[in-house]
Motif scaffolding. Structure first.
Motif, PDB file in Angstrom:
ATOM      1  N   LYS A   6       0.855  -1.186   0.000  1.00  0.00           N
ATOM      2  CA  LYS A   6       0.000   0.000   0.000  1.00  0.00           C
ATOM      3  C   LYS A   6       0.890   1.235   0.000  1.00  0.00           C
ATOM      4  N   VAL A   7       0.645   2.114  -0.980  1.00  0.00           N
ATOM      5  CA  VAL A   7       1.514   3.261  -1.244  1.00  0.00           C
ATOM      6  C   VAL A   7       0.727   4.566  -1.110  1.00  0.00           C
ATOM      7  N   LEU A   8       1.316   5.539  -0.427  1.00  0.00           N
ATOM      8  CA  LEU A   8       0.783   6.901  -0.414  1.00  0.00           C
ATOM      9  C   LEU A   8       1.676   7.753  -1.289  1.00  0.00           C
ATOM     10  N   VAL A   9       1.082   8.429  -2.273  1.00  0.00           N
ATOM     11  CA  VAL A   9       1.802   9.390  -3.111  1.00  0.00           C
ATOM     12  C   VAL A   9       1.214  10.758  -2.799  1.00  0.00           C
ATOM     13  N   ALA A  10       2.069  11.662  -2.309  1.00  0.00           N
ATOM     14  CA  ALA A  10       1.575  12.970  -1.887  1.00  0.00           C
ATOM     15  C   ALA A  10       2.330  14.100  -2.577  1.00  0.00           C
ATOM     16  N   CYS A  11       1.583  15.170  -2.854  1.00  0.00           N
ATOM     17  CA  CYS A  11       2.184  16.402  -3.378  1.00  0.00           C
ATOM     18  C   CYS A  11       1.486  17.575  -2.700  1.00  0.00           C
ATOM     19  N   GLY A  12       1.842  18.765  -3.073  1.00  0.00           N
ATOM     20  CA  GLY A  12       1.274  19.948  -2.429  1.00  0.00           C
ATOM     21  C   GLY A  12      -0.241  19.998  -2.475  1.00  0.00           C
ATOM     22  N   SER A  13      -0.825  19.757  -3.663  1.00  0.00           N
ATOM     23  CA  SER A  13      -2.277  19.851  -3.822  1.00  0.00           C
ATOM     24  C   SER A  13      -2.974  18.503  -3.777  1.00  0.00           C
ATOM     25  N   GLY A  14      -2.216  17.420  -3.909  1.00  0.00           N
ATOM     26  CA  GLY A  14      -2.827  16.100  -3.951  1.00  0.00           C
ATOM     27  C   GLY A  14      -3.410  15.764  -5.310  1.00  0.00           C
ATOM     28  N   VAL A  15      -3.107  16.601  -6.325  1.00  0.00           N
ATOM     29  CA  VAL A  15      -3.692  16.382  -7.643  1.00  0.00           C
ATOM     30  C   VAL A  15      -2.627  16.286  -8.740  1.00  0.00           C
ATOM     31  N   ALA A  16      -1.874  17.326  -8.937  1.00  0.00           N
ATOM     32  CA  ALA A  16      -1.034  17.444 -10.132  1.00  0.00           C
ATOM     33  C   ALA A  16       0.160  16.494 -10.165  1.00  0.00           C
ATOM     34  N   THR A  17       1.219  16.824  -9.449  1.00  0.00           N
ATOM     35  CA  THR A  17       2.429  16.007  -9.558  1.00  0.00           C
ATOM     36  C   THR A  17       2.254  14.623  -8.954  1.00  0.00           C
ATOM     37  N   SER A  18       1.348  14.482  -7.991  1.00  0.00           N
ATOM     38  CA  SER A  18       1.128  13.151  -7.426  1.00  0.00           C
ATOM     39  C   SER A  18       0.517  12.216  -8.469  1.00  0.00           C
ATOM     40  N   THR A  19      -0.276  12.755  -9.383  1.00  0.00           N
ATOM     41  CA  THR A  19      -0.860  11.930 -10.449  1.00  0.00           C
ATOM     42  C   THR A  19       0.224  11.447 -11.401  1.00  0.00           C
ATOM     43  N   ILE A  20       1.158  12.321 -11.755  1.00  0.00           N
ATOM     44  CA  ILE A  20       2.271  11.942 -12.624  1.00  0.00           C
ATOM     45  C   ILE A  20       3.126  10.887 -11.931  1.00  0.00           C
ATOM     46  N   ALA A  21       3.452  11.124 -10.660  1.00  0.00           N
ATOM     47  CA  ALA A  21       4.268  10.175  -9.905  1.00  0.00           C
ATOM     48  C   ALA A  21       3.542   8.851  -9.740  1.00  0.00           C
ATOM     49  N   GLN A  22       2.251   8.893  -9.495  1.00  0.00           N
ATOM     50  CA  GLN A  22       1.455   7.675  -9.323  1.00  0.00           C
ATOM     51  C   GLN A  22       1.569   6.787 -10.556  1.00  0.00           C
ATOM     52  N   GLU A  23       1.443   7.371 -11.729  1.00  0.00           N
ATOM     53  CA  GLU A  23       1.518   6.585 -12.961  1.00  0.00           C
ATOM     54  C   GLU A  23       2.905   5.968 -13.139  1.00  0.00           C
ATOM     55  N   ALA A  24       3.940   6.732 -12.815  1.00  0.00           N
ATOM     56  CA  ALA A  24       5.307   6.214 -12.920  1.00  0.00           C
ATOM     57  C   ALA A  24       5.523   5.072 -11.929  1.00  0.00           C
ATOM     58  N   ILE A  25       5.017   5.222 -10.709  1.00  0.00           N
ATOM     59  CA  ILE A  25       5.170   4.187  -9.679  1.00  0.00           C
ATOM     60  C   ILE A  25       4.420   2.920 -10.082  1.00  0.00           C
TER      61      ILE A  25
END
Length: 99
Positions: A6-25
Motif C-alpha cells: 500500500k503506497v501513499l503518493v503525496a504532493c502539495g495539492s494532492g492532484v497534479a504532480t502526485s498523479t504523474i508520480a502515481q503513474e510512474a510508480i
C-alpha cells in the motif's frame, strides 16, 4: 511476491504532480512484479494517511518524522536522476513486498 504494497503518493495539492508520480510508480511496480495499491494525498495529509499504508512517496520535500519508509520521488517529475529514483522506488517496493 505475494504481499500487496500500500503506497501513499503525496504532493502539495494532492492532484497534479502526485498523479504523474502515481503513474510512474504503477509502471515501476508492474515491471518489478509488485502488486501495489496507491492512495493519493496532500503533504498536509501525510501524518495521518501514513497509518494506512506501507510506504510514503512525496513529490515535494517532507522533513517531519514518519513511522513508515519514505522516499522523495521528485526525480520522476523533474527527470533529474530519473533512473536513480526509479531504482530506489523499485528496490523499496520489492523489499516491502517480500516482508
Amino acid at each position: 511476491m505475494s504481499k500487496e504494497v500500500k503506497v501513499l503518493v503525496a504532493c502539495g495539492s494532492g492532484v497534479a504532480t502526485s498523479t504523474i508520480a502515481q503513474e510512474a510508480i504503477k509502471e515501476i511496480a508492474k515491471d518489478a512484479g509488485v502488486n501495489v495499491r496507491i492512495v493519493k494525498g496532500t503533504i498536509a495529509e501525510v501524518p495521518t494517511k501514513q497509518n494506512d499504508v506501507d510506504v510514503v512517496f512525496t513529490t515535494a520535500n517532507y522533513r517531519k518524522p514518519l513511522n513508515k519508509p519514505y522516499l522523495s520521488v521528485f526525480g520522476l517529475i523533474s527527470n533529474v536522476n530519473r533512473a536513480g529514483t526509479e531504482k530506489k522506488v523499485k528496490d523499496l517496493l520489492v523489499k516491502l513486498a517480500n516482508e
